[in-house]
Enzyme design. Sequence first.
Site, PDB file in Angstrom:
ATOM      1  N   ASP A  12       0.868  -1.178   0.000  1.00 24.08           N
ATOM      2  CA  ASP A  12       0.000   0.000   0.000  1.00 24.08           C
ATOM      3  C   ASP A  12       0.903   1.226   0.000  1.00 24.08           C
ATOM      4  OD1 ASP A  12      -2.343   1.634   0.292  1.00 24.08           O
ATOM      5  OD2 ASP A  12      -1.969   1.787   2.432  1.00 24.08           O
ATOM      6  N   SER A  13       0.289   2.399  -0.170  1.00 21.27           N
ATOM      7  CA  SER A  13       1.046   3.650  -0.067  1.00 21.27           C
ATOM      8  C   SER A  13       1.524   3.875   1.366  1.00 21.27           C
ATOM      9  CB  SER A  13       0.140   4.813  -0.458  1.00 21.27           C
ATOM     10  OG  SER A  13      -0.944   4.885   0.452  1.00 21.27           O
ATOM     11  N   CYS A  75      -4.394  -1.361  -1.955  1.00 14.40           N
ATOM     12  CA  CYS A  75      -4.563   0.085  -2.082  1.00 14.40           C
ATOM     13  C   CYS A  75      -5.491   0.336  -3.275  1.00 14.40           C
ATOM     14  CB  CYS A  75      -3.194   0.710  -2.337  1.00 14.40           C
ATOM     15  SG  CYS A  75      -3.214   2.473  -2.672  1.00 14.40           S
ATOM     16  N   GLU A 157      -2.044   8.345   8.498  1.00 12.74           N
ATOM     17  CA  GLU A 157      -0.616   7.978   8.587  1.00 12.74           C
ATOM     18  C   GLU A 157       0.018   8.503   9.883  1.00 12.74           C
ATOM     19  OE1 GLU A 157       1.867   6.516   6.213  1.00 12.74           O
ATOM     20  OE2 GLU A 157       0.000   5.564   5.611  1.00 12.74           O
ATOM     21  N   HIS A 190      -7.014   2.923   4.005  1.00 16.55           N
ATOM     22  CA  HIS A 190      -6.686   3.593   5.270  1.00 16.55           C
ATOM     23  C   HIS A 190      -7.937   3.784   6.149  1.00 16.55           C
ATOM     24  CE1 HIS A 190      -2.850   4.636   3.396  1.00 16.55           C
ATOM     25  NE2 HIS A 190      -2.463   5.294   4.478  1.00 16.55           N
TER      26      HIS A 190
HETATM   27  N1  DGL Z   1      -4.692   3.384   0.946  1.00 14.96           N
HETATM   28  C1  DGL Z   1      -4.801   3.945  -0.333  1.00 14.96           C
HETATM   29  C2  DGL Z   1      -6.104   3.562  -1.014  1.00 14.96           C
HETATM   30  O1  DGL Z   1      -6.656   2.547  -0.713  1.00 14.96           O
HETATM   31  C3  DGL Z   1      -4.453   5.350  -0.622  1.00 14.96           C
HETATM   32  C4  DGL Z   1      -4.064   6.334   0.397  1.00 14.96           C
HETATM   33  C5  DGL Z   1      -3.167   7.390  -0.195  1.00 14.96           C
HETATM   34  O2  DGL Z   1      -1.976   7.147  -0.193  1.00 14.96           O
HETATM   35  O3  DGL Z   1      -3.668   8.397  -0.690  1.00 14.96           O
HETATM   36  O4  DGL Z   1      -6.564   4.255  -1.875  1.00 14.96           O
END
Ligand code: DGL
Length: 261
Positions: A12-13, A75, A157, A190
Amino acid sequence: MQVYHNYIGVFDSGVGGISVLKELTKELPQEDFLFFGDSANAPYGEKSTEEIQRLSMNIADRMVENGVKAIVIACNTATSAAALLIRNKYQKDIPIIGVEPALKPAAEADEGRDSRILVMATPATLRMDKFQKLEKRLEGEAEFLPVPCAGLASRIEQGHFEEPDLKDLLKRLIGSYKGQVDGIVLGCTHYPFVKKQIQEVMGPVPLYDGGRGTARELKRALTGRGLLKKAPTPGQVVLSSSLKTPEMKTLYSWLYKEAEL
Ligand code: DGL
């Protein structure tokens, strides 16, 4: 280079993918998982499509070099931008599983009613074709109200979910829909970590995320290719991040071991 032969790579990010990882380990407790959160580059959801593709492909390349037997793109943003590219490169060798906003389960849960479903996701997820097509496919099943939640993933985060600024941010982003929607799709991995805060702002409305569906899809894909681990013992879970601060290490491990979904 460390080798994670037969592990399942999950990325994930940042910390969000840990919400998916928790569902994966529940569904497949015997498997070994290598989780990577790109917290040094988060948020992805406010970057250009090309940049998200470049970052996501780099992670997938590294995971394949490390010997993983499958990749879960935990993600929504990276799935929308890069799943096709990653599949074109690697799907012939290993299964590549993505996540998508749970519009369908939300629409089905409210069958027979003209339901209004709020869709919370990153600006990138909502502007990309994949989401537009999904919404079009389900036209007539429910009315979807997409809300780009800029700033929310970065706030998550930071941890400290009980601080009042998080609830203020949620109020600014979605508070005006209170009492006017029948369900909320958490279209970013998230967001499940702040379910409680979302419900405090929005009242007891049902929330939908893609975690469990992704876990079932992974199981199907591994079964289909004969890749399921046979051992009866619990697998290993390795948490890693591109942001190597002690605070991040603590947050990753707290979210995996203790945080409620
Ligand atoms: N967790 C990510 C998603 O599901 C993105 C969060 C981000 O880095 O903007 O879209």
